[in-house]
Write a protein that holds these residues in place. Structure first.
Motif, PDB file in Angstrom:
ATOM      1  N   TYR A 144       1.120 -11.767   1.012  1.00  0.00           N
ATOM      2  CA  TYR A 144       2.034 -10.626   0.869  1.00  0.00           C
ATOM      3  C   TYR A 144       1.604  -9.463   1.763  1.00  0.00           C
ATOM      4  O   TYR A 144       2.446  -8.733   2.298  1.00  0.00           O
ATOM      5  CB  TYR A 144       2.113 -10.181  -0.589  1.00  0.00           C
ATOM      6  N   ASP A 145       0.301  -9.301   1.929  1.00  0.00           N
ATOM      7  CA  ASP A 145      -0.203  -8.273   2.843  1.00  0.00           C
ATOM      8  C   ASP A 145       0.329  -8.510   4.253  1.00  0.00           C
ATOM      9  O   ASP A 145       0.833  -7.599   4.912  1.00  0.00           O
ATOM     10  CB  ASP A 145      -1.735  -8.292   2.832  1.00  0.00           C
ATOM     11  N   ASP A 149       4.319  -6.508   2.449  1.00  0.00           N
ATOM     12  CA  ASP A 149       4.655  -6.088   1.091  1.00  0.00           C
ATOM     13  C   ASP A 149       3.349  -5.708   0.384  1.00  0.00           C
ATOM     14  O   ASP A 149       2.785  -6.483  -0.391  1.00  0.00           O
ATOM     15  CB  ASP A 149       5.364  -7.219   0.347  1.00  0.00           C
ATOM     16  N   LYS A 151       2.586  -3.489  -1.925  1.00  0.00           N
ATOM     17  CA  LYS A 151       2.579  -3.299  -3.378  1.00  0.00           C
ATOM     18  C   LYS A 151       2.336  -4.617  -4.106  1.00  0.00           C
ATOM     19  O   LYS A 151       1.526  -4.692  -5.035  1.00  0.00           O
ATOM     20  CB  LYS A 151       3.893  -2.665  -3.835  1.00  0.00           C
ATOM     21  N   LYS A 152       3.041  -5.669  -3.685  1.00  0.00           N
ATOM     22  CA  LYS A 152       2.835  -6.977  -4.306  1.00  0.00           C
ATOM     23  C   LYS A 152       1.440  -7.502  -3.994  1.00  0.00           C
ATOM     24  O   LYS A 152       0.789  -8.117  -4.844  1.00  0.00           O
ATOM     25  CB  LYS A 152       3.895  -7.971  -3.827  1.00  0.00           C
ATOM     26  N   ILE A 154      -1.272  -5.833  -3.557  1.00  0.00           N
ATOM     27  CA  ILE A 154      -2.240  -5.136  -4.412  1.00  0.00           C
ATOM     28  C   ILE A 154      -2.211  -5.688  -5.831  1.00  0.00           C
ATOM     29  O   ILE A 154      -3.258  -5.909  -6.450  1.00  0.00           O
ATOM     30  CB  ILE A 154      -1.966  -3.614  -4.405  1.00  0.00           C
ATOM     31  N   VAL A 155      -1.013  -5.945  -6.351  1.00  0.00           N
ATOM     32  CA  VAL A 155      -0.885  -6.487  -7.713  1.00  0.00           C
ATOM     33  C   VAL A 155      -1.607  -7.827  -7.826  1.00  0.00           C
ATOM     34  O   VAL A 155      -2.389  -8.059  -8.760  1.00  0.00           O
ATOM     35  CB  VAL A 155       0.600  -6.651  -8.106  1.00  0.00           C
ATOM     36  N   TYR A 184      -5.530  -0.758   1.568  1.00  0.00           N
ATOM     37  CA  TYR A 184      -5.520   0.694   1.381  1.00  0.00           C
ATOM     38  C   TYR A 184      -5.811   1.430   2.684  1.00  0.00           C
ATOM     39  O   TYR A 184      -5.333   2.545   2.901  1.00  0.00           O
ATOM     40  CB  TYR A 184      -6.513   1.101   0.293  1.00  0.00           C
ATOM     41  N   LEU A 187      -2.606   1.736   4.312  1.00  0.00           N
ATOM     42  CA  LEU A 187      -1.779   2.739   3.637  1.00  0.00           C
ATOM     43  C   LEU A 187      -2.340   4.151   3.784  1.00  0.00           C
ATOM     44  O   LEU A 187      -1.694   5.124   3.376  1.00  0.00           O
ATOM     45  CB  LEU A 187      -1.668   2.393   2.143  1.00  0.00           C
ATOM     46  N   GLU A 189      -4.701   5.648   2.166  1.00  0.00           N
ATOM     47  CA  GLU A 189      -4.777   6.320   0.873  1.00  0.00           C
ATOM     48  C   GLU A 189      -6.203   6.708   0.478  1.00  0.00           C
ATOM     49  O   GLU A 189      -6.477   7.063  -0.651  1.00  0.00           O
ATOM     50  CB  GLU A 189      -4.145   5.445  -0.215  1.00  0.00           C
TER      51      GLU A 189
END
Length: 202
Positions: A144-145, A149, A151-152, A154-155, A184, A187, A189
């Motif tokens: 997913y990375d 995507d 967010k997915k 990370i989940v 991250y 992102l 963050e």
């Protein structure tokens, strides 16, 4: 379960194979190994041994994968998968799904990779294989990375991390921190350095 070094990003994945990492042996020796696996398959067919036959195809697929011939690897993994499904061998069925998913990942088909990793994950949950479940979550997170995507990703990686902590899998825990740190960092963050440091400590 092993981690191979097929390319610079492969350390991020969790890859089960029927052979182990044989790529370091060189092309000449891998071809020799493939000949042995061909003979193993022939003997299994002669004996009518479905398990040995399925293992032979899985090993041949792994040999192809280790020299970067992922399309051919998928063909042989699928033959193995079909046999394992027919005889009801759930652990090896899951192994085949994961190996096919990894092959599609290296071909850049991340959606296909996700499809097969999800199939593997479903079986891991059914048979109560927590370590395998954690590794499936990692593989899904990485795929997913690469799809973008985050967010997915990370989940799934956090799910993997949670299980790795529960079962005391330090290597898996470290791998999760590193993968989360990579995301991250993309992102921006500010959690990259913290996660990277946690990975180093393990």
């Amino acid at each position: 379960m092993i981690e191979t070094k097929t390319n610079e990003w492969s350390y991020r994945l969790c890859i089960p194979t029927a052979t182990g990492n044989i790529s370091y042996l060189g092309l000449k020796y891998v071809k020799e190994i493939k000949n042995y696996y061909k003979r193993l398959i022939e003997i299994a067919i002669e004996e009518g041994d479905k398990v040995k036959k399925a293992i032979g195809y899985a090993k041949f697929g792994a040999a192809c994968s280790n020299i970067g011939d992922f399309r051919k690897a998928i063909i042989y993994y699928n033959i193995s998968l079909k046999i394992f499904k027919k005889i009801g061998d759930k652990p090896n069925e899951s192994m085949c799904y994961t190996n096919i998913g990894v092959a599609y990942y290296y071909l850049g088909d991340f959606k296909k990779a996700i499809e097969y990793h999800k199939n593997s994950l479903k079986i891991k949950k059914e048979i109560g294989d927590k370590a395998g479940e954690s590794k499936c979550y990692t593989n899904l997170g990485v795929a997913y990375d690469d799809l973008g995507d985050f967010k997915k990703a990370i989940v799934f990686l956090e799910n993997s991390l949670k299980i790795a902590k529960e079962i005391g899998d330090k290597a898996g825990e470290s791998n999760c921190y590193e993968n989360l740190g990579i995301i991250y960092n993309k992102l921006n963050e500010g959690l990259y350095e913290k996660l990277f440091n946690q990975s180093i400590k393990l």
